[in-house]
Design a protein around this motif. Structure first.
Motif, short mmCIF file in Angstrom:
data_model
loop_
_atom_site.label_atom_id
_atom_site.label_comp_id
_atom_site.label_asym_id
_atom_site.label_seq_id
_atom_site.Cartn_x
_atom_site.Cartn_y
_atom_site.Cartn_z
N ALA A 125 51.40 -31.63 28.26
CA ALA A 125 51.79 -31.12 29.58
C ALA A 125 51.27 -29.69 29.77
O ALA A 125 50.78 -29.34 30.85
CB ALA A 125 53.31 -31.17 29.73
N LEU A 126 51.37 -28.88 28.75
CA LEU A 126 50.86 -27.51 28.84
C LEU A 126 49.33 -27.49 28.94
O LEU A 126 48.77 -26.68 29.68
CB LEU A 126 51.34 -26.68 27.65
CG LEU A 126 52.83 -26.33 27.65
CD1 LEU A 126 53.22 -25.68 26.33
CD2 LEU A 126 53.17 -25.42 28.80
N ALA A 149 47.51 -29.79 30.30
CA ALA A 149 47.17 -30.25 31.65
C ALA A 149 47.29 -29.11 32.66
O ALA A 149 46.63 -29.14 33.70
CB ALA A 149 48.07 -31.41 32.04
N GLN A 150 48.11 -28.13 32.37
CA GLN A 150 48.26 -26.98 33.27
C GLN A 150 47.27 -25.86 32.94
O GLN A 150 47.34 -24.79 33.51
CB GLN A 150 49.68 -26.44 33.20
CG GLN A 150 50.70 -27.40 33.77
CD GLN A 150 52.11 -26.82 33.70
OE1 GLN A 150 52.32 -25.70 33.26
NE2 GLN A 150 53.07 -27.60 34.16
N GLY A 151 46.38 -26.11 31.99
CA GLY A 151 45.35 -25.14 31.65
C GLY A 151 45.61 -24.34 30.39
O GLY A 151 44.80 -23.50 30.01
N PHE A 152 46.71 -24.58 29.72
CA PHE A 152 47.00 -23.88 28.47
C PHE A 152 46.52 -24.71 27.28
O PHE A 152 47.27 -25.04 26.37
CB PHE A 152 48.51 -23.60 28.34
CG PHE A 152 49.05 -22.74 29.43
CD1 PHE A 152 48.78 -21.39 29.45
CD2 PHE A 152 49.83 -23.28 30.44
CE1 PHE A 152 49.29 -20.57 30.45
CE2 PHE A 152 50.34 -22.48 31.44
CZ PHE A 152 50.07 -21.12 31.46
N TRP A 153 45.23 -25.04 27.27
CA TRP A 153 44.67 -25.93 26.24
C TRP A 153 44.76 -25.38 24.82
O TRP A 153 44.77 -26.16 23.87
CB TRP A 153 43.22 -26.29 26.58
CG TRP A 153 42.31 -25.09 26.65
CD1 TRP A 153 42.00 -24.36 27.76
CD2 TRP A 153 41.64 -24.47 25.56
NE1 TRP A 153 41.18 -23.32 27.44
CE2 TRP A 153 40.94 -23.36 26.07
CE3 TRP A 153 41.58 -24.73 24.19
CZ2 TRP A 153 40.18 -22.53 25.29
CZ3 TRP A 153 40.81 -23.90 23.40
CH2 TRP A 153 40.11 -22.81 23.95
#
Length: 182
Positions: free
Chosen positions: A54-55, A57-61
């Protein structure tokens, strides 16, 4: 743990007397089953990867590699804990010898000591707050047993082994309050 019979090993006492006077099983207090460990690891992995996904997917790869490292460390620690939970020590007292067999899953070490020349010692730990060490001593040989037990359990085991080595039968040989089984 499978315990095959071996003759001629280190400390082997010649002229064996096969009369078993007593046997003590010492094992770690391991309440987590194999199934329970897999279930715990699976639920923890799913929750961690779900949150990391989930993180990501929000850009916190960058969270993904750390989640993988975390799960690897958890799996390693769980595996080591499960191996330690399979550790067993069998102390068998025969008419003329004491046989110590130990291992985790399979017998890894087997030692024989002459019964009449072996003494049981409870040696205080050099570190404050640590349980005393329980030793079977014969000449210069000193073998620690019961390392997975608490201080009180080591004292109970010391008394029981002293009775077996002396050849006397105690009034109450149930070993209540300890994890040592006969």
């Amino acid at each position: 743990m499978q315990r095959p019979r071996h003759r001629g090993e280190v400390g082997d006492v010649s002229g064996h007397s096969d009369k078993l006077l007593g046997q003590v099983l010492v094992s770690a207090n391991s309440s987590l089953s194999r199934r329970g460990a897999f279930l715990f690891f699976g639920v923890t992995s799913a929750a961690s990867l779900l949150l990391a996904g989930a993180l990501a997917a929000q850009g916190f790869w960058p969270v993904l590699p750390f989640a993988g490292i975390e799960l690897f460390a958890l799996g390693l620690a769980l595996g080591l804990s499960m191996k330690r939970g399979r550790y067993r020590e069998f102390v068998s007292v025969y008419g003329d010898r004491i046989v110590i067999e130990r291992g985790a899953g399979t017998m890894e070490e087997r030692v024989e000591l002459p019964r009449h020349w072996t003494r049981v010692e409870l040696v205080p730990s050099p570190w404050r707050g640590h349980a005393p060490r329980l030793l079977l001593c014969h000449g210069t040989q000193r073998r620690e047993i019961g390392a997975v037990l608490t201080g009180g359990e080591r004292e109970s085991l010391r008394l029981r082994l002293a009775e077996l080595i002396a050849g006397t039968e105690p009034a109450d040989a149930t070993g209540r309050g300890s994890r040592t089984n006969e």
